[in-house]
Structures are given as structure tokens and as C-alpha cells.
Design a protein around this motif. Structure first.
Motif, PDB file in Angstrom:
ATOM      1  N   MET A 316       0.859  -1.189   0.000  1.00  0.00           N
ATOM      2  CA  MET A 316       0.000   0.000   0.000  1.00  0.00           C
ATOM      3  C   MET A 316       0.890   1.232   0.000  1.00  0.00           C
ATOM      4  O   MET A 316       1.815   1.344   0.814  1.00  0.00           O
ATOM      5  CB  MET A 316      -0.925   0.012   1.216  1.00  0.00           C
ATOM      6  CG  MET A 316      -1.771   1.274   1.330  1.00  0.00           C
ATOM      7  SD  MET A 316      -2.850   1.280   2.781  1.00  0.00           S
ATOM      8  CE  MET A 316      -4.074   0.081   2.264  1.00  0.00           C
ATOM      9  N   LEU A 317       0.629   2.133  -0.922  1.00  0.00           N
ATOM     10  CA  LEU A 317       1.395   3.368  -1.007  1.00  0.00           C
ATOM     11  C   LEU A 317       0.816   4.411  -0.058  1.00  0.00           C
ATOM     12  O   LEU A 317      -0.311   4.298   0.416  1.00  0.00           O
ATOM     13  CB  LEU A 317       1.368   3.903  -2.446  1.00  0.00           C
ATOM     14  CG  LEU A 317       1.980   2.988  -3.523  1.00  0.00           C
ATOM     15  CD1 LEU A 317       1.784   3.609  -4.891  1.00  0.00           C
ATOM     16  CD2 LEU A 317       3.452   2.725  -3.259  1.00  0.00           C
ATOM     17  N   GLU A 318       1.633   5.453   0.200  1.00  0.00           N
ATOM     18  CA  GLU A 318       1.152   6.541   1.040  1.00  0.00           C
ATOM     19  C   GLU A 318      -0.032   7.231   0.369  1.00  0.00           C
ATOM     20  O   GLU A 318       0.000   7.545  -0.815  1.00  0.00           O
ATOM     21  CB  GLU A 318       2.282   7.564   1.269  1.00  0.00           C
ATOM     22  CG  GLU A 318       3.409   7.053   2.146  1.00  0.00           C
ATOM     23  CD  GLU A 318       2.960   6.803   3.578  1.00  0.00           C
ATOM     24  OE1 GLU A 318       1.979   7.442   4.004  1.00  0.00           O
ATOM     25  OE2 GLU A 318       3.583   5.971   4.253  1.00  0.00           O
ATOM     26  N   GLY A 319      -1.067   7.472   1.137  1.00  0.00           N
ATOM     27  CA  GLY A 319      -2.249   8.120   0.600  1.00  0.00           C
ATOM     28  C   GLY A 319      -3.337   7.158   0.157  1.00  0.00           C
ATOM     29  O   GLY A 319      -4.496   7.558  -0.007  1.00  0.00           O
ATOM     30  N   GLU A 323      -7.595   7.210   0.402  1.00  0.00           N
ATOM     31  CA  GLU A 323      -8.472   6.981  -0.743  1.00  0.00           C
ATOM     32  C   GLU A 323      -9.495   5.899  -0.424  1.00  0.00           C
ATOM     33  O   GLU A 323     -10.664   5.998  -0.806  1.00  0.00           O
ATOM     34  CB  GLU A 323      -7.636   6.578  -1.969  1.00  0.00           C
ATOM     35  CG  GLU A 323      -6.741   7.683  -2.504  1.00  0.00           C
ATOM     36  CD  GLU A 323      -7.532   8.893  -2.947  1.00  0.00           C
ATOM     37  OE1 GLU A 323      -8.651   8.716  -3.469  1.00  0.00           O
ATOM     38  OE2 GLU A 323      -7.049  10.019  -2.757  1.00  0.00           O
ATOM     39  N   LEU A 324      -9.053   4.871   0.290  1.00  0.00           N
ATOM     40  CA  LEU A 324      -9.980   3.800   0.654  1.00  0.00           C
ATOM     41  C   LEU A 324     -11.025   4.301   1.644  1.00  0.00           C
ATOM     42  O   LEU A 324     -12.212   3.967   1.550  1.00  0.00           O
ATOM     43  CB  LEU A 324      -9.194   2.626   1.250  1.00  0.00           C
ATOM     44  CG  LEU A 324      -9.987   1.353   1.547  1.00  0.00           C
ATOM     45  CD1 LEU A 324     -10.649   0.831   0.276  1.00  0.00           C
ATOM     46  CD2 LEU A 324      -9.092   0.289   2.148  1.00  0.00           C
ATOM     47  N   LYS A 325     -10.604   5.118   2.611  1.00  0.00           N
ATOM     48  CA  LYS A 325     -11.559   5.686   3.558  1.00  0.00           C
ATOM     49  C   LYS A 325     -12.541   6.615   2.850  1.00  0.00           C
ATOM     50  O   LYS A 325     -13.720   6.667   3.207  1.00  0.00           O
ATOM     51  CB  LYS A 325     -10.814   6.461   4.649  1.00  0.00           C
ATOM     52  CG  LYS A 325      -9.994   5.588   5.597  1.00  0.00           C
ATOM     53  CD  LYS A 325      -9.266   6.439   6.613  1.00  0.00           C
ATOM     54  CE  LYS A 325      -8.398   5.590   7.542  1.00  0.00           C
ATOM     55  NZ  LYS A 325      -7.655   6.416   8.520  1.00  0.00           N
ATOM     56  N   ARG A 326     -12.056   7.340   1.855  1.00  0.00           N
ATOM     57  CA  ARG A 326     -12.930   8.272   1.143  1.00  0.00           C
ATOM     58  C   ARG A 326     -14.030   7.524   0.386  1.00  0.00           C
ATOM     59  O   ARG A 326     -15.147   8.033   0.230  1.00  0.00           O
ATOM     60  CB  ARG A 326     -12.107   9.122   0.176  1.00  0.00           C
ATOM     61  CG  ARG A 326     -12.915  10.228  -0.485  1.00  0.00           C
ATOM     62  CD  ARG A 326     -12.057  11.133  -1.336  1.00  0.00           C
ATOM     63  NE  ARG A 326     -11.278  12.045  -0.499  1.00  0.00           N
ATOM     64  CZ  ARG A 326      -9.980  11.932  -0.295  1.00  0.00           C
ATOM     65  NH1 ARG A 326      -9.305  10.962  -0.850  1.00  0.00           N
ATOM     66  NH2 ARG A 326      -9.346  12.795   0.474  1.00  0.00           N
ATOM     67  N   VAL A 327     -13.732   6.296  -0.059  1.00  0.00           N
ATOM     68  CA  VAL A 327     -14.749   5.495  -0.731  1.00  0.00           C
ATOM     69  C   VAL A 327     -15.914   5.243   0.215  1.00  0.00           C
ATOM     70  O   VAL A 327     -17.089   5.356  -0.155  1.00  0.00           O
ATOM     71  CB  VAL A 327     -14.145   4.175  -1.224  1.00  0.00           C
ATOM     72  CG1 VAL A 327     -15.228   3.235  -1.724  1.00  0.00           C
ATOM     73  CG2 VAL A 327     -13.143   4.442  -2.335  1.00  0.00           C
ATOM     74  N   PHE A 328     -15.609   4.890   1.480  1.00  0.00           N
ATOM     75  CA  PHE A 328     -16.658   4.626   2.455  1.00  0.00           C
ATOM     76  C   PHE A 328     -17.300   5.925   2.972  1.00  0.00           C
ATOM     77  O   PHE A 328     -18.485   5.942   3.303  1.00  0.00           O
ATOM     78  CB  PHE A 328     -16.098   3.850   3.639  1.00  0.00           C
ATOM     79  CG  PHE A 328     -15.677   2.451   3.286  1.00  0.00           C
ATOM     80  CD1 PHE A 328     -16.597   1.420   3.269  1.00  0.00           C
ATOM     81  CD2 PHE A 328     -14.361   2.167   2.962  1.00  0.00           C
ATOM     82  CE1 PHE A 328     -16.217   0.134   2.954  1.00  0.00           C
ATOM     83  CE2 PHE A 328     -13.970   0.881   2.640  1.00  0.00           C
ATOM     84  CZ  PHE A 328     -14.900  -0.138   2.630  1.00  0.00           C
ATOM     85  N   LEU A 329     -16.509   6.998   3.027  1.00  0.00           N
ATOM     86  CA  LEU A 329     -16.999   8.243   3.610  1.00  0.00           C
ATOM     87  C   LEU A 329     -17.893   9.012   2.654  1.00  0.00           C
ATOM     88  O   LEU A 329     -18.934   9.542   3.047  1.00  0.00           O
ATOM     89  CB  LEU A 329     -15.808   9.113   4.028  1.00  0.00           C
ATOM     90  CG  LEU A 329     -16.122  10.411   4.767  1.00  0.00           C
ATOM     91  CD1 LEU A 329     -16.771  10.119   6.097  1.00  0.00           C
ATOM     92  CD2 LEU A 329     -14.843  11.226   4.969  1.00  0.00           C
ATOM     93  N   GLU A 330     -17.503   9.075   1.379  1.00  0.00           N
ATOM     94  CA  GLU A 330     -18.205   9.910   0.424  1.00  0.00           C
ATOM     95  C   GLU A 330     -19.025   9.111  -0.587  1.00  0.00           C
ATOM     96  O   GLU A 330     -19.835   9.673  -1.309  1.00  0.00           O
ATOM     97  CB  GLU A 330     -17.195  10.793  -0.331  1.00  0.00           C
ATOM     98  CG  GLU A 330     -16.381  11.700   0.582  1.00  0.00           C
ATOM     99  CD  GLU A 330     -15.335  12.493  -0.179  1.00  0.00           C
ATOM    100  OE1 GLU A 330     -15.225  12.298  -1.412  1.00  0.00           O
ATOM    101  OE2 GLU A 330     -14.627  13.307   0.453  1.00  0.00           O
ATOM    102  N   GLY A 331     -18.805   7.804  -0.650  1.00  0.00           N
ATOM    103  CA  GLY A 331     -19.480   6.999  -1.650  1.00  0.00           C
ATOM    104  C   GLY A 331     -20.903   6.641  -1.251  1.00  0.00           C
ATOM    105  O   GLY A 331     -21.252   6.556  -0.076  1.00  0.00           O
ATOM    106  N   ASN A 332     -21.720   6.427  -2.280  1.00  0.00           N
ATOM    107  CA  ASN A 332     -23.081   5.957  -2.065  1.00  0.00           C
ATOM    108  C   ASN A 332     -23.044   4.510  -1.588  1.00  0.00           C
ATOM    109  O   ASN A 332     -22.324   3.685  -2.153  1.00  0.00           O
ATOM    110  CB  ASN A 332     -23.863   6.065  -3.380  1.00  0.00           C
ATOM    111  CG  ASN A 332     -25.333   5.731  -3.200  1.00  0.00           C
ATOM    112  OD1 ASN A 332     -25.683   4.578  -2.967  1.00  0.00           O
ATOM    113  ND2 ASN A 332     -26.176   6.736  -3.322  1.00  0.00           N
TER     114      ASN A 332
END
Length: 552
Positions: A316-319, A323-332
Motif C-alpha cells: 500500500m502506497l502513502e495516501g 483513498e480507501l476511507k474516502r470510498v466509504f466516507l463519500e461513496g453511495n
């Protein structure tokens, strides 16, 4: 916990050229990453449950929570530039005070919020530190140890840094190889004391700075979420589970433990942080206090630990964690479920197509009706992509996957053609010779005709795109320019490679020689890829490249 409020901050980004392969790497490793994270989190959770020391039968050997569920608490939050705090009389340090908060009861009265503006001092602007000191006490009791009514067993607290120090992003080392610069980027005229000073960007100086030690920058955390963990477990002395022991605050006289205070930063993404410098005059601060369940608290801890494990192993790269958290946070939520199902189906069909491809070429004894040159070109395309990934920041997992793909494509050349080692010269060379089943019929003739005209088109497109990239885009070196140009052409024009096989099929009036089982999985995978391209956010170039998967 409520999602973090949008705050300022941001960072620069690379060009579209550098983002395309990185986006592809993130899409390829999305399923593997989320599966590994969930597997590690679940493993540690159940390991802590089943392998933790058993509770002793003697109740006198058990420690318990000093506070009862629903007990009224008062809270004080101080901000100080000192890590050790004892200045309770300083009203300027007290930024938040709440009373009668019921301890871990699930209702609106247990959650309190406050938003304010903080004005940084000069010391904080110059890479200073700032700490949040939170104290809880039973209602009516003070947090100050010097107060006559102070009770040690009635008060507990914790300190948390409000400033994070992160390494400054290194400057983009890419430059125009022809010496051209963009308008407004190379030359800037500045009037000073009546003299016009010419400022020219010096790439060599920039590179020398990048080779030095990392520069650390102070960032402001705009959200502070304070969670009281709902934990009333009775633990045995010296038998606290290892995943809980570091967070347990023991009262020395009784041996019991205070309620656990958890500063929840799980949803605080890096792009929400605000860089602190001389130009900053005020900073937003969103405060929240509320309960958190034991299971949710441990889940957050285990997921963060799994992120660290993946980063330490290079998978896993930095950042990517953000990005994975943003999928759960902002995704439908429905879109997220579809994405996970699509990722699973994509992996299954990809594995089946991969397995049947190897089986077909392993058992294949005749090259009649098959394009040998397409196999060679496919190997060259895989090699170009692998070298490009090697030249850029890529995790070893993606590199290993791409490297294995290159080896398999080279192995397929050995099945499609005879590979011999020519030792007649000083340096041994590989010689490729057509198989008899390929050269003795019309397959080779049709393959040569198709590849002849296809090569004209490909060379023209590659030359035009390379010249455009050289003139208008920036690169680290000539080697990087060659690789990036070839890789971009592979992404954009890869679907053209279906033409030789289609031409052979048309001329032979037959498709019986093709690996139908592999093609079936390829067909299903192409449908999944088309859906995947519209479900997942990705560059337009990579979105269009999924249509090349049906090239056989």
C-alpha cells in the motif's frame, strides 16, 4: 461519529500522464487491498477474543471500571503549547466546557459539538506545537489537583496533539526536455527599488534540494473527536488483552481503571489538514464528544494497524489508505456494494481466464489460425508497462504481478515460436523461428499482411503522440519520456492489436482454432470491465482502454 467537516488545505498533483498508471494501479489492487485489510482486522479481533487470558474465578482478582453507565460527567478542554498541563486557572486556555454528560448512554444528550476559530500564536506559526488537554470528572468535582475538593478517583484526562508534522511533498522533478517552459513559469519580472529583477527557475537547484533531507511541515487538525469507550469488562490482574492494555488507564490505589478516552482520527483525511505558516491568521476547530462502542473502537484500531502492516510490506502506497476511507466516507452505499461485487466478479473471471489461457497454450501443438506476431507484440506491451511501473513509485505487489505477467507472455512466445540460442558470435543471442504448423499454411501469410499494415498505423500514432508529449509535457529524463510515451500508446491503441487475429479469422473463414473457454471468460470479464469503468472513478483514457479486453 459524524464525518469530518470540510476544511481547507490541499496539495499539488502530478500531470494527467503520471496519474493514469497510478490510477490503474489503485484500481488493480483495490480488491486485494480491501480484502487484506478486512482479513487482518477480523483475525486480530477474534484472536483477542479467543486467545486472551481467561478471567479468574475469584472476583477479588478482577479489576473494573471506576465509573457507572449513565453517570453524569463534566468536561473541560484546554489548548496549550505545553505537553504537560497544570494551568487550570488560565481562562484563556479553556476553550470548551460541558456539564452533565451521561457516561456512554446512547442518546442526543451524550453527544456535544462546538465549532470555533482559533488564532495561532507566532510560536505556533514557526513550527510550534499545540496540545489539547481534556479532563472529565464526576459532576461537582474539579479537575484541578490543587483544588481542596479534588478527588483522584473522580477525575481522569488525556492529552492529544492538535498539530501533525508531515514531510513536505518533494518538488516535481519533471522538466521540459527541449528546454521550453510554460508561460509565467520560467520568467517573472519583479520591480524592486526601481530595478527590474529577472527570476528564472533553476531545475538543477530544485533537484539538489530534493536530494537533501525531508522538510517537515506543521499541519493543523481542524477536527477533534473525543470518544468515551463503552467498556465495563472485568479484567484479571496482569491479564488484560494485549490490544487493550496500552489504552487502559489504571488507578494505582484500587487497581481499577478509568474510562478510556479515544481521540478518534479515523475519518480525518490528510487533505483536510491545514498547513500552518506565517500567512495563517485564524484556524477552524470543530469539536465533538460522544460515546463509542467497544467493538467499533477495536475495529478502528485494527484497521489502522492493518494499514500500517500493508505500508510496511509495500503493498500500500502513502495516501491509499485515505483513498480507501474516502470510498466509504463519500461513496453511495449502494454504489459501494456494487463496486465490491464487481471487484469480486472481476477477480474470479480474470483468474479463470488466466488459468484457461495457460492450459490452452500448454496443450496447444499447432499454430494454425493463431497470430504468432500478436503474441510477440503482447509481450512487448507487457514489458513496456512493467518498465514504466519500475520507473515510477509503485508497490512491490503491483510490480510482482506485472513482472509475472511479463514472464508468462514470454513463455507464450516459446509456445508460439521456436526460441533458440545462437552462440556463433561473441554474445549469445536469442533467435526466433516460426513453427512448421504456422509457416506451412496460410496463417503466416495472412498474419504478415495484417501486421504489415497495422505496423504502419501504430508507428505513425506512436511517433505523433511521442512528439506531442515531448513538446508539451514534462518528464524526468529521456528514458522516462520513452517509457511514458510507449505506455500511453499501449493504453490508447492497445485495442488495435485485435486486428491481426480478426484478419486471420476472416481469411480462414473459421474460428475453431481459438481458445473458446478462455474467450468465454474474457467476454464475461469485458462486460464486468465495462460496468467497472462506469462505477469506479478513473481517468477517461483508462476508462476507454477497457474495450481492448475483447481483442481475442
Amino acid at each position: 461519529m459524524a464525518p469530518p467537516a470540510a476544511a481547507g488545505g490541499g496539495g499539488g498533483g502530478g500531470g494527467e500522464e503520471g496519474q493514469q498508471p497510478r490510477q490503474q494501479q489503485q484500481q488493480n489492487g483495490f480488491g486485494q487491498t480491501i480484502t487484506g485489510i478486512i482479513r487482518i482486522a477480523v483475525f486480530w479481533y477474534f484472536a483477542s477474543k479467543f486467545f486472551s487470558p481467561k478471567k479468574p474465578t475469584d472476583p477479588s482478582n478482577l479489576i473494573s471500571n471506576l465509573f457507572q453507565k449513565g453517570e453524569a460527567l463534566d468536561m473541560w478542554l484546554y489548548l496549550s503549547e505545553h505537553e504537560k498541563f497544570n494551568d487550570f486557572g488560565n481562562e484563556a486556555s479553556l476553550v470548551w466546557h460541558e456539564t452533565n454528560i451521561p457516561y456512554v448512554t446512547w442518546g442526543p444528550e451524550s453527544t456535544r459539538t462546538l465549532s470555533l476559530k482559533y488564532y495561532p500564536s507566532q510560536a505556533l506559526k514557526n513550527n510550534g506545537s499545540l496540545y489539547a488537554h481534556v479532563f472529565f470528572a464526576r459532576s461537582g468535582y474539579p479537575p484541578d489537583p490543587n483544588d481542596p475538593e479534588f478527588q483522584p478517583q473522580a477525575t481522569f484526562g488525556r492529552t492529544h496533539s492538535v498539530v501533525a508534522y508531515l514531510p513536505k511533498s518533494r518538488s516535481d522533478k519533471r522538466k521540459s526536455l527541449l528546454g521550453n517552459t510554460k508561460e509565467g513559469e520560467a520568467v517573472e519580472s519583479v520591480a524592486m527599488h526601481g530595478t527590474m529583477l529577472l527570476q528564472v527557475a533553476d531545475d538543477a537547484e530544485t533537484d539538489s534540494k530534493d536530494d537533501g533531507p525531508d522538510e517537515w511541515i506543521a499541519y493543523w487538525k481542524p477536527n477533534i473527536t473525543i470518544n468515551l469507550v463503552e467498556d465495563f469488562t472485568r479484567y484479571g490482574h496482569n491479564a488484560v488483552p494485549p490490544n487493550i492494555a496500552p489504552y487502559l488507564n489504571i488507578e494505582p490505589s484500587t487497581g481499577n481503571y478509568y474510562p478510556t478516552i479515544f481521540f478518534n482520527e479515523f475519518w480525518l483525511l490528510r487533505d483536510k489538514l491545514i498547513a500552518i505558516n506565517e500567512s495563517v491568521t485564524e484556524l477552524p476547530l470543530n469539536l465533538e464528544v460522544g460515546p463509542i462502542s467497544m467493538m467499533k473502537w477495536q475495529l478502528f484500531l485494527q484497521i489502522d494497524q492493518s494499514f500500517q502492516i500493508h505500508r510496511s510490506y509495500g503493498s500500500m502506497l502513502e495516501g491509499e489508505a485515505d483513498e480507501l476511507k474516502r470510498v466509504f466516507l463519500e461513496g453511495n452505499p449502494y454504489l459501494l456494494v456494487i463496486t465490491m461485487v464487481v471487484s469480486l466478479l472481476h477477480s474470479v473471471f480474470d483468474f479463470l481466464a488466466f488459468k484457461n489461457d495457460i492450459q490452452f497454450w500448454n496443450k496447444n501443438k499447432s499454430m494454425e489460425g493463431l497470430s504468432a506476431k500478436s503474441v510477440v507484440v503482447s509481450f512487448l506491451c507487457q514489458l513496456v508497462v512493467f518498465l514504466y511501473l519500475l520507473d515510477n513509485e509503485t508497490s512491490w505487489m503491483i510490480l510482482a504481478s506485472s513482472g509475472i505477467g511479463v514472464c508468462i507472455e514470454f513463455w507464450k512466445i516459446g509456445k508460439a515460436m521456436h526460441i533458440e540460442i545462437d552462440r556463433s558470435g561473441r554474445i549469445p543471442m536469442l533467435r526466433f523461428r516460426d513453427r512448421d504448423s504456422y509457416a506451412s499454411n496460410k496463417t503466416k501469410e495472412y498474419d504478415d499482411i495484417a501486421m504489415k499494415y497495422l505496423s504502419y498505423v501504430l508507428f505513425f500514432l506512436v511517433a505523433c503522440f511521442s512528439v506531442y508529449s515531448l513538446m508539451y509535457e514534462r518528464h524526468k529524463s529521456w528514458y522516462s519520456w520513452i517509457l511514458s510515451s510507449l505506455t500511453s500508446c499501449v493504453y490508447m491503441f492497445g485495442f488495435i492489436m485485435m486486428c491481426p487475429q480478426l484478419f486471420i479469422n476472416y481469411k480462414l473463414k473459421s474460428v475453431a482454432h481459438l481458445p473458446w473457454r478462455q474467450m468465454t471468460y474474457k467476454f464475461l470479464n469485458t462486460i464486468i470491465d465495462d460496468l467497472f469503468a462506469f462505477v469506479i472513478k478513473m481517468p477517461t483514457l483508462h476508462r476507454l482502454s477497457v474495450f481492448r479486453d475483447g481483442k481475442i
